[in-house]
Design a protein around this motif. Structure first.
Motif, mmCIF file in Angstrom:
data_model
loop_
_atom_site.group_PDB
_atom_site.id
_atom_site.type_symbol
_atom_site.label_atom_id
_atom_site.label_comp_id
_atom_site.label_asym_id
_atom_site.label_seq_id
_atom_site.Cartn_x
_atom_site.Cartn_y
_atom_site.Cartn_z
ATOM 1 N N ARG A 334 0.832 -1.198 0.000
ATOM 2 C CA ARG A 334 0.000 0.000 0.000
ATOM 3 C C ARG A 334 0.875 1.260 0.000
ATOM 4 N NH1 ARG A 334 -2.850 -0.971 4.373
ATOM 5 N NH2 ARG A 334 -4.107 -2.536 3.333
ATOM 6 N N TRP A 335 1.965 1.213 0.761
ATOM 7 C CA TRP A 335 2.886 2.361 0.815
ATOM 8 C C TRP A 335 3.514 2.607 -0.566
ATOM 9 C CZ3 TRP A 335 8.197 2.498 -0.044
ATOM 10 C CH2 TRP A 335 8.794 3.749 0.212
ATOM 11 N N GLU A 338 0.957 4.245 -2.725
ATOM 12 C CA GLU A 338 0.773 5.657 -2.356
ATOM 13 C C GLU A 338 1.934 6.504 -2.859
ATOM 14 O OE1 GLU A 338 -1.837 4.702 1.637
ATOM 15 O OE2 GLU A 338 0.183 5.528 1.868
ATOM 16 N N ARG A 340 3.785 5.890 -5.445
ATOM 17 C CA ARG A 340 3.611 6.054 -6.895
ATOM 18 C C ARG A 340 2.584 7.127 -7.204
ATOM 19 N NH1 ARG A 340 2.701 0.916 -10.530
ATOM 20 N NH2 ARG A 340 0.629 1.334 -9.727
ATOM 21 N N GLN A 341 1.517 7.140 -6.417
ATOM 22 C CA GLN A 341 0.465 8.129 -6.641
ATOM 23 C C GLN A 341 0.989 9.552 -6.384
ATOM 24 O OE1 GLN A 341 -2.975 7.223 -4.340
ATOM 25 N NE2 GLN A 341 -4.321 7.521 -6.104
ATOM 26 N N THR A 342 1.715 9.706 -5.282
ATOM 27 C CA THR A 342 2.320 11.006 -4.954
ATOM 28 C C THR A 342 3.192 11.477 -6.114
ATOM 29 O OG1 THR A 342 2.451 10.271 -2.676
ATOM 30 C CG2 THR A 342 3.751 12.202 -3.239
ATOM 31 N N ASP A 347 -0.901 3.802 -13.132
ATOM 32 C CA ASP A 347 -1.131 2.515 -12.470
ATOM 33 C C ASP A 347 -0.728 1.317 -13.314
ATOM 34 O OD1 ASP A 347 -2.135 3.701 -10.244
ATOM 35 O OD2 ASP A 347 -4.225 3.644 -10.930
#
Ligand code: ZN
Length: 401
Positions: A334-335, A338, A340-342, A347
């Motif tokens: 999950r980290w 996150e 990657r999203q930041t 995706d």
């Protein structure tokens, strides 16, 4: 995880290291280039970089500073973003025509790899591909013929400045070939974090994730190499703390310093081995000409899920070192998602225009890639094809999280 990062005055983030080669590290060290050339016995350097960097004023200033020190410096900038065998050939020709006696390699992984291959090839009689990193091929090299090389990174990602290999595209076979010889290690590295400050955010993200994946794959790779493991863990710690800041605040030299150090550490660590992320990223880079770090960043979570049975305990250890709130496989994954999203990383591979069309070929190429040897789970070509297809559509991640 806690978001506190100790700030350190920039003048303390300086050092002269002799591991794995001579490294002058810190903001402003670029001014040491003329003296470094003299110390390495280079009087007529060929400066190898890419066409984009060649246009920048600081490159002209570097050449001027060298000329003033009586170092007759010429520029060679025919280097593609995935450097090719013909780039290397053209560089060797430029080196010989200009009667050069050493190389300054300036740039990101592409320019550094091309420069290292040129430095190797100026003293060889065999074709480049004879030195592919397979078995004892490296023993074919006439080591005395390798030109002295000073490496100056302008990105924090590949760590090629402290590596002993170069990845070059063989255009005829459409394959990325790893060329290796211990003598390809730079004689000297000038690591000035200020040179990475101009890197656009998207490239900061992609190159930074490449450094992260080097460390992560090295940590998870099979084999006993506690030195590499220790370096990999500290590199991941630095990247987790500083990459988001380097991404959002490009001119933050403290963040840039830690990222530049971490990228070198990642490259040192992956002497232990890499894994399925790189095994897939290499053929994808060769076939689709996409950024290596971006491919790695997209592929990473899919490979982690695939390798889970073999690496769960190792990822839990990283989660503990990074001080994540959720110390578990899921917490770590999950980290990563996150992060990657930041960093605004897509995706799945579909989002960057890659389809499943050549899945069989990609599976075949990935299974034969030298990086595949380090993967903690043995994957055959058909496994790589399935893994690749999953990463194109982004199914597994979508379902689980
Ligand atoms: Zn890489």
């Amino acid at each position: 995880m806690s978001n506190t990062t100790d700030t350190t005055p920039l003048q303390q983030l300086q050092g002269n290291w002799s591991f794995p080669t001579a490294v002058s590290f810190g903001v402003g060290t670029i001014r040491q280039l003329p003296a470094a050339c003299v110390e390495e016995g280079i009087k007529q350097p060929l400066l190898v970089t890419d066409a984009g960097l060649a246009k920048l004023e600081f490159v002209t200033e570097l050449i001027d500073a060298n000329q003033q020190a009586d170092l007759n410096t010429r520029l060679f900038c025919e280097v593609k973003s995935n450097p090719t065998g013909s780039n290397v050939e053209a560089g060797v020709q430029a080196y010989q025509q200009g009667r050069h006696d050493g190389i300054i390699a300036l740039g990101g992984g592409s320019a550094l790899d091309a420069a290292k291959a040129i430095a190797l090839m100026v003293g060889q009689h065999r074709p480049l591909w004879d030195f592919e990193d397979e078995g004892d091929n490296w023993l074919r090299v006439n080591a005395a013929g390798i030109a002295p090389l000073i490496a100056i990174p302008t990105t924090a990602g590949t760590g090629s400045e402290v590596g002993r290999a170069a990845v070059i595209v063989d255009e005829t076979r459409q394959r990325k070939i790893i060329i290796f010889h211990p003598g390809m290690l730079a004689n000297r590295v000038i690591a000035d974090p200020a040179l990475t400050a101009a890197l656009p955010a998207a490239l900061t993200a992609a190159t930074g994730m490449d450094a992260f994946v080097h460390s992560l794959e090295a940590w998870c790779a099979t084999g006993y190499h506690p030195m590499a493991d220790g370096i990999a863990l500290q590199a991941m710690t630095l990247i987790s703390q500083w990459l988001p800041l380097a991404f959002s605040e490009g001119d933050n030299l403290e963040a840039r310093s830690h990222m530049l150090a971490a990228s070198m550490m990642g490259a040192v660590a992956f002497q232990k081995g890499l894994g399925a992320v790189h095994a897939l990223a290499h053929p994808l880079g060769a076939l689709y000409d996409k950024h290596h770090g971006l491919l790695n960043a997209i592929l990473l979570p899919y490979v982690l899920q695939h390798n889970r049975p073999a690496i769960e305990h190792k990822l839990i250890h990283i989660a503990r070192v990074l001080d994540l709130d959720d110390v578990s496989f899921e917490g770590f994954l999950r980290w990563v998602l996150e992060l990657r999203q930041t960093l605004q990383i897509p995706d799945n591979l579909q989002a960057i225009g890659i389809s499943t069309e050549q899945s069989e070929l990609i599976g075949e190429m990935a299974s034969q890639d030298p990086s595949a040897a380090g993967n903690p789970v043995v994957l055959r070509a058909e496994h790589y094809s399935t893994l690749f297809e999953t990463a194109v559509h982004g199914q597994v991640i979508g379902k689980s999280f």
